[in-house]
Motif scaffolding. Structure first.
Motif, mmCIF file in Angstrom:
data_model
loop_
_atom_site.group_PDB
_atom_site.id
_atom_site.type_symbol
_atom_site.label_atom_id
_atom_site.label_comp_id
_atom_site.label_asym_id
_atom_site.label_seq_id
_atom_site.Cartn_x
_atom_site.Cartn_y
_atom_site.Cartn_z
ATOM 1 N N VAL A 51 0.826 -1.200 0.000
ATOM 2 C CA VAL A 51 0.000 0.000 0.000
ATOM 3 C C VAL A 51 0.863 1.254 0.000
ATOM 4 C CG1 VAL A 51 -1.734 1.319 1.270
ATOM 5 C CG2 VAL A 51 -1.972 -1.149 1.035
ATOM 6 N N ILE A 52 1.950 1.278 0.761
ATOM 7 C CA ILE A 52 2.824 2.456 0.702
ATOM 8 C C ILE A 52 3.483 2.541 -0.668
ATOM 9 C CG2 ILE A 52 4.894 1.362 1.690
ATOM 10 C CD1 ILE A 52 3.683 4.981 2.279
ATOM 11 N N ALA A 53 3.765 1.394 -1.297
ATOM 12 C CA ALA A 53 4.276 1.415 -2.667
ATOM 13 C C ALA A 53 3.267 2.057 -3.605
ATOM 14 C CB ALA A 53 4.608 -0.001 -3.130
ATOM 15 N N GLY A 54 1.980 1.837 -3.356
ATOM 16 C CA GLY A 54 0.950 2.445 -4.181
ATOM 17 C C GLY A 54 0.932 3.955 -4.076
ATOM 18 N N VAL A 55 1.251 4.489 -2.898
ATOM 19 C CA VAL A 55 1.331 5.949 -2.756
ATOM 20 C C VAL A 55 2.469 6.480 -3.621
ATOM 21 C CG1 VAL A 55 1.471 7.873 -1.143
ATOM 22 C CG2 VAL A 55 0.432 5.719 -0.401
ATOM 23 N N TYR A 56 3.626 5.807 -3.558
ATOM 24 C CA TYR A 56 4.740 6.206 -4.424
ATOM 25 C C TYR A 56 4.363 6.079 -5.898
ATOM 26 C CZ TYR A 56 8.253 6.314 -0.651
ATOM 27 O OH TYR A 56 8.984 6.630 0.460
ATOM 28 N N ALA A 57 3.638 5.016 -6.231
ATOM 29 C CA ALA A 57 3.323 4.751 -7.637
ATOM 30 C C ALA A 57 2.527 5.875 -8.264
ATOM 31 C CB ALA A 57 2.563 3.431 -7.753
ATOM 32 N N ASN A 58 1.764 6.600 -7.473
ATOM 33 C CA ASN A 58 0.985 7.705 -8.032
ATOM 34 C C ASN A 58 1.867 8.802 -8.609
ATOM 35 O OD1 ASN A 58 -1.625 8.889 -8.547
ATOM 36 N ND2 ASN A 58 -1.148 10.383 -6.955
ATOM 37 N N LEU A 59 3.137 8.842 -8.233
ATOM 38 C CA LEU A 59 4.064 9.802 -8.825
ATOM 39 C C LEU A 59 4.469 9.384 -10.233
ATOM 40 C CD1 LEU A 59 6.458 10.484 -5.801
ATOM 41 C CD2 LEU A 59 4.425 11.786 -6.491
ATOM 42 N N ALA A 60 4.373 8.088 -10.535
ATOM 43 C CA ALA A 60 4.867 7.586 -11.813
ATOM 44 C C ALA A 60 3.758 7.152 -12.756
ATOM 45 C CB ALA A 60 5.817 6.408 -11.583
ATOM 46 N N LEU A 61 2.699 6.548 -12.225
ATOM 47 C CA LEU A 61 1.698 5.904 -13.057
ATOM 48 C C LEU A 61 0.367 6.637 -13.001
ATOM 49 C CD1 LEU A 61 2.560 2.245 -12.076
ATOM 50 C CD2 LEU A 61 3.278 3.457 -14.129
ATOM 51 N N THR A 62 -0.484 6.318 -13.975
ATOM 52 C CA THR A 62 -1.788 6.966 -14.034
ATOM 53 C C THR A 62 -2.946 5.986 -13.965
ATOM 54 O OG1 THR A 62 -1.657 6.919 -16.454
ATOM 55 C CG2 THR A 62 -0.948 8.946 -15.349
ATOM 56 N N GLY A 63 -2.684 4.695 -14.091
ATOM 57 C CA GLY A 63 -3.755 3.712 -14.058
ATOM 58 C C GLY A 63 -3.218 2.303 -14.099
ATOM 59 N N THR A 64 -4.121 1.349 -14.094
ATOM 60 C CA THR A 64 -3.735 -0.064 -14.006
ATOM 61 C C THR A 64 -3.682 -0.769 -15.349
ATOM 62 O OG1 THR A 64 -6.062 -0.615 -13.650
ATOM 63 C CG2 THR A 64 -4.685 -0.336 -11.702
ATOM 64 N N ASP A 65 -4.189 -0.159 -16.382
ATOM 65 C CA ASP A 65 -4.333 -0.849 -17.677
ATOM 66 C C ASP A 65 -3.387 -0.299 -18.731
ATOM 67 O OD1 ASP A 65 -6.366 -2.494 -16.671
ATOM 68 O OD2 ASP A 65 -7.864 -0.933 -17.036
ATOM 69 N N GLY A 66 -2.161 -0.035 -18.341
ATOM 70 C CA GLY A 66 -1.177 0.431 -19.301
ATOM 71 C C GLY A 66 -0.988 1.927 -19.261
ATOM 72 N N ALA A 67 -0.048 2.391 -20.105
ATOM 73 C CA ALA A 67 0.366 3.790 -20.069
ATOM 74 C C ALA A 67 -0.764 4.763 -20.391
ATOM 75 C CB ALA A 67 1.517 3.998 -21.052
ATOM 76 N N GLY A 68 -1.769 4.305 -21.163
ATOM 77 C CA GLY A 68 -2.851 5.200 -21.550
ATOM 78 C C GLY A 68 -4.030 5.213 -20.604
ATOM 79 N N SER A 69 -3.980 4.437 -19.512
ATOM 80 C CA SER A 69 -5.120 4.370 -18.603
ATOM 81 C C SER A 69 -5.022 5.429 -17.515
ATOM 82 C CB SER A 69 -5.206 2.984 -17.964
ATOM 83 O OG SER A 69 -4.098 2.740 -17.124
ATOM 84 N N SER A 70 -6.178 5.800 -16.987
ATOM 85 C CA SER A 70 -6.222 6.795 -15.922
ATOM 86 C C SER A 70 -7.139 6.315 -14.809
ATOM 87 C CB SER A 70 -6.722 8.134 -16.453
ATOM 88 O OG SER A 70 -6.871 9.073 -15.398
ATOM 89 N N ASN A 71 -6.678 6.448 -13.577
ATOM 90 C CA ASN A 71 -7.495 6.052 -12.439
ATOM 91 C C ASN A 71 -8.253 7.230 -11.832
ATOM 92 O OD1 ASN A 71 -5.134 7.230 -11.473
ATOM 93 N ND2 ASN A 71 -5.217 6.123 -9.542
ATOM 94 N N ILE A 72 -8.256 8.366 -12.540
ATOM 95 C CA ILE A 72 -9.048 9.515 -12.108
ATOM 96 C C ILE A 72 -10.099 9.775 -13.177
ATOM 97 C CG2 ILE A 72 -9.039 11.930 -11.426
ATOM 98 C CD1 ILE A 72 -6.141 11.669 -10.663
ATOM 99 N N GLU A 73 -11.338 9.714 -12.792
ATOM 100 C CA GLU A 73 -12.435 9.816 -13.744
ATOM 101 C C GLU A 73 -12.421 11.164 -14.455
ATOM 102 O OE1 GLU A 73 -16.920 10.271 -12.766
ATOM 103 O OE2 GLU A 73 -16.521 8.122 -12.840
ATOM 104 N N GLY A 74 -12.534 11.114 -15.769
ATOM 105 C CA GLY A 74 -12.650 12.333 -16.554
ATOM 106 C C GLY A 74 -11.341 13.023 -16.849
ATOM 107 N N ILE A 75 -10.218 12.411 -16.453
ATOM 108 C CA ILE A 75 -8.911 13.032 -16.686
ATOM 109 C C ILE A 75 -8.048 12.056 -17.455
ATOM 110 C CG2 ILE A 75 -6.860 13.998 -15.602
ATOM 111 C CD1 ILE A 75 -8.534 14.911 -13.301
ATOM 112 N N ASP A 76 -7.506 12.506 -18.572
ATOM 113 C CA ASP A 76 -6.712 11.665 -19.455
ATOM 114 C C ASP A 76 -5.336 11.393 -18.859
ATOM 115 O OD1 ASP A 76 -4.581 11.901 -21.991
ATOM 116 O OD2 ASP A 76 -6.301 10.591 -22.348
#
Length: 532
Positions: A51-76
């Motif tokens: 879970v702490i790794a997930g906090v760090y991951a938000n600095l690098a990644l945007t979603g779970t389904d590859g580079a084009g995915s976003s885990n924030i609704e309505g934001i590319d």
């Protein structure tokens, strides 16, 4: 494969993100509403580290389904990767960088200094920073002594949690630091606030006090500077943020705190960090294992196989492939790269003219067959290009992927401490003039520049130019120009500033970005920054 916290199943957990992202309290709506905020996750005690790794991951990644995915609704994803939007807001908005493809959402307005509260890059930065705050807050809620007692957590977990909680608080403070710098305010919540609460808004002075007090409070719980595993924060990162807020305190709170800045610069200089053997080691594919590992204080990790994203180094390396030069193979990406996406503005190129900068390792400008000026931004054959970043290792091996790079983005490194020490000294913060001169000369010697300075050369105008030569394209420039009174107004104009090909004055309210309209509608306590 890089041995960092990201390899603790950042992708398998990766969105413990979505597990923890019911964050209406920070005006963010997750894309995945199916995950549960429950106790089951923590039945495996390894989940705390995930879970702490997930906090760090938000600095690098945007979603779970590859580079084009976003885990924030309505934001590319392309407008909300933390490092990328930080680079745009701090560097593209200033006098060093031009993005050729102005049909990319938000870029035209940022690089011409004509942004509004509808700009998607501004929304991306605002939302991504607040998501880190939300993730950190949820981690802190789930790791209290009462929670650990209720789960019968082992002694080993209890020992680890002390540092993990300190790191979560640091990452939260880091996000509030960028909110303070870029927006001057933020929705303010901690773990004490219930999820989905409409939060109060903290202004710059309140954010400054919180960041300062938090980082001082967690110092003893953080792992000593330079002693944590690569990619995780430690006391050195806390010292760096403190030095930064004190250096800019006159901008943030109208107070001179240069002595405090000097004190934390000295702490960092005494913490065992050393300059990389070669300047370019900081910006290549193995900068997590080569000599730069002792200079980089904190980075956004990048791996071409496990953390594919359109972050700052992927953008800059692919973007630095020139339309004429076709130099992609040279920098470790496909031959055409992004075909001239990035170039430098004339004012930055001119910093390398005259003096002994031709052989300076920091000077990676390619100028042959190109005019220095850019009169048409869409003409990718005009304006110089640079090759500061590369997806090639120190032994000449290309990264594992030729689009998504292995090169980490250094948010903070020791060279900046050298420059901050010198500036704080000149601004009355104490320290030694001889030490300040030596610290600057250490950077020039490392860069193989024979033009060493003397005490009479060390002035504030020299510092702002030397910061550009040393730290260009590292997301510092806007902040630096504001501190020197050069960003707004007309005392210093650069190409395309204010939408003029030769630059025009811009109003002072552009020292802050506007609060995004959609964020305003989500929190009735938010008010717009003056001038927008």
């Amino acid at each position: 494969m890089k041995k960092t916290i990201k390899n603790v199943s950042i992708l398998s957990l990766l969105f413990v993100f979505t597990f923890f992202s019911c964050t209406e309290d920070l005006n963010i709506t997750p894309n995945d509403d199916d995950t549960l905020l429950g106790e089951d996750l923590f039945e495996n005690e390894g989940a705390y580290r995930q879970v702490i790794a997930g906090v760090y991951a938000n600095l690098a990644l945007t979603g779970t389904d590859g580079a084009g995915s976003s885990n924030i609704e309505g934001i590319d994803a392309g407008t909300s990767q933390f490092g990328r939007v930080l680079l745009y807001m701090q560097t593209l908005s200033a006098d060093q960088m031009i993005w050729s493809y102005e049909n990319d959402p938000g870029t035209r307005e940022i690089q011409r200094n004509i942004w509004t509260a509808q700009n998607p890059l501004i929304l991306g930065m605002y939302s991504r920073a607040h998501l880190t705050i939300a993730l950190a807050n949820n981690f802190l809620r789930e790791t209290t002594a009462d929670k650990l007692d209720s789960r019968g957590a082992s002694e080993s977990v209890r020992q680890d949690i002390v540092a993990y909680r300190a790191e979560a608080r640091l990452l939260r403070a880091l996000s509030y630091y960028y909110m303070m710098d870029l927006f001057g305010k933020a929705n303010f919540g901690t773990e004490a606030d219930a999820v989905n609460t409409v939060l109060p808004v903290a202004d710059r002075a309140q954010l400054f006090d919180f960041i300062e007090s938090e980082l001082i409070a967690i110092e003893a719980d953080l792992i000593p500077a330079g002693a944590n595993e690569y990619g995780r924060a430690d006391r050195g990162v806390a010292y760096m943020i403190l030095a930064k807020i004190y250096l800019n305190a006159e901008v943030y709170i109208g107070e001179n705190r240069y002595t405090d800045c000097m004190n934390y610069c000295q702490e960092l200089l005494n913490s065992g960090y050393t300059l990389a053997t070669n300047y370019k080691d900081n910006f290549i594919a193995d900068n997590n294992t080569n000599s730069a590992v002792n200079e980089i204080i904190f980075s956004i990790v990048s791996d071409g196989s496990t953390t594919q994203n359109y972050g700052p180094t992927t953008v800059m390396i692919n973007g630095s492939v020139g339309s004429l030069e076709v130099n992609g193979v040279e920098v470790g990406v496909v031959q055409n790269g992004w075909d001239g996406a990035l170039r430098v503005r004339k004012e930055f190129a001119e910093l390398w003219q005259g003096g002994n900068f031709g052989d300076d390792d920091r000077n990676t400008i390619i100028s042959a067959n190109r005019p220095i000026g850019i009169t048409d931004i869409a003409d990718r054959d005009t304006g110089y290009i640079i090759q500061k970043y590369s997806n090639v290792t120190s032994t000449g091996q290309a990264g594992v992927d030729q689009t998504f790079v292995d090169t980490d983005f250094p948010l903070f490194r020791l060279a900046d401490v050298n420059l901050m020490y010198a500036e704080a000294h000149l601004r009355g913060g104490g320290g030694s003039l001889d030490v300040a001169v030596q610290l600057i000369n250490d950077l020039r010697t490392r860069a193989n520049n024979p033009n060493l300075i003397s005490s009479t050369d060390l002035t504030l105008p020299f510092i702002i130019d030397e910061r550009a030569r040393e730290l260009h394209w590292e997301a510092h420039r806007r902040q630096d120009l504001i501190r020197f009174g050069l960003f707004t107004g007309g005392s210093y104009n650069w190409a395309w500033k204010g939408n003029g090909s030769n630059g025009i004055a811009i109003p002072n309210h552009f020292n802050l970005y506007p609060i995004p309209n959609s964020s305003m509608s989500s929190n009735p306590n938010l008010t717009q920054n003056p001038g927008y």
